[in-house]
Scaffold this motif. Structure first.
Motif, PDB file in Angstrom:
ATOM      1  N   ARG A  52     -31.938  30.739 -16.286  1.00 11.02           N
ATOM      2  CA  ARG A  52     -32.766  29.415 -15.469  1.00 11.02           C
ATOM      3  C   ARG A  52     -34.047  29.287 -15.097  1.00 11.02           C
ATOM      4  NH1 ARG A  52     -26.841  26.102 -14.340  1.00 11.02           N
ATOM      5  NH2 ARG A  52     -26.245  25.072 -16.384  1.00 11.02           N
ATOM      6  N   GLU A  53     -34.383  29.795 -13.815  1.00 14.53           N
ATOM      7  CA  GLU A  53     -35.136  30.494 -13.360  1.00 14.53           C
ATOM      8  C   GLU A  53     -36.266  30.772 -14.026  1.00 14.53           C
ATOM      9  OE1 GLU A  53     -34.519  32.887  -9.955  1.00 14.53           O
ATOM     10  OE2 GLU A  53     -33.136  31.109  -9.033  1.00 14.53           O
ATOM     11  N   LEU A  70     -41.328  29.758 -17.416  1.00 11.59           N
ATOM     12  CA  LEU A  70     -41.875  29.812 -18.389  1.00 11.59           C
ATOM     13  C   LEU A  70     -42.411  28.749 -18.657  1.00 11.59           C
ATOM     14  CD1 LEU A  70     -39.793  32.539 -20.160  1.00 11.59           C
ATOM     15  CD2 LEU A  70     -42.349  32.811 -19.846  1.00 11.59           C
ATOM     16  N   ALA A  71     -41.882  27.620 -18.703  1.00 10.71           N
ATOM     17  CA  ALA A  71     -41.588  26.457 -19.117  1.00 10.71           C
ATOM     18  C   ALA A  71     -43.187  26.075 -18.109  1.00 10.71           C
ATOM     19  CB  ALA A  71     -40.698  24.964 -18.525  1.00 10.71           C
ATOM     20  N   ALA A  84     -24.910  33.997 -11.227  1.00 11.57           N
ATOM     21  CA  ALA A  84     -25.757  34.749 -11.037  1.00 11.57           C
ATOM     22  C   ALA A  84     -27.485  34.910 -11.698  1.00 11.57           C
ATOM     23  CB  ALA A  84     -25.477  36.287 -10.237  1.00 11.57           C
ATOM     24  N   LEU A  85     -26.358  35.459 -13.247  1.00 21.72           N
ATOM     25  CA  LEU A  85     -27.393  35.298 -14.821  1.00 21.72           C
ATOM     26  C   LEU A  85     -27.799  34.539 -15.825  1.00 21.72           C
ATOM     27  CD1 LEU A  85     -25.484  38.738 -16.024  1.00 21.72           C
ATOM     28  CD2 LEU A  85     -27.903  38.864 -15.644  1.00 21.72           C
ATOM     29  N   ILE A  86     -26.569  33.611 -15.021  1.00 22.33           N
ATOM     30  CA  ILE A  86     -27.326  32.295 -15.719  1.00 22.33           C
ATOM     31  C   ILE A  86     -28.310  31.755 -14.924  1.00 22.33           C
ATOM     32  CG2 ILE A  86     -25.806  30.083 -16.329  1.00 22.33           C
ATOM     33  CD1 ILE A  86     -24.004  31.326 -16.853  1.00 22.33           C
ATOM     34  N   ALA A  87     -28.165  31.296 -13.510  1.00 22.84           N
ATOM     35  CA  ALA A  87     -28.991  31.222 -12.198  1.00 22.84           C
ATOM     36  C   ALA A  87     -30.583  31.704 -12.873  1.00 22.84           C
ATOM     37  CB  ALA A  87     -28.954  31.395 -11.056  1.00 22.84           C
TER      38      ALA A  87
END
Length: 75
Positions: A56-57, A62-63, A50-53
């Protein structure tokens, strides 16, 4: 067989039974501990996923924000 030999055999069998029961208890405790640890590790992995997801979001946001800011500067 004399009573002395029979008594020694009975005592030896009793020690074997006691040792086998103790091993069974240890095995049961280890199996319980293993199951508990497995559950905790699975839960931790779900939390990490969940933290990794979320990371990534955020990176994607930011991108996208940087891309929008660059477009606004050019436009």
């Amino acid at each position: 067989m004399s009573d002395l030999v029979a008594d020694r055999i009975e005592r030896a069998l009793k020690r074997i039974e006691v040792a086998a029961a103790a091993q069974s208890q240890v095995r049961t405790k280890l199996e319980t501990r293993n199951a508990t640890l497995r559950t905790r590790i699975e839960s931790a992995l779900v939390d990490l996923d969940a933290l990794i997801a979320r990371e990534r979001e955020l990176e994607a946001q930011l991108a996208g924000d940087e891309e929008n800011a660059a477009d606004e500067e050019q436009g």
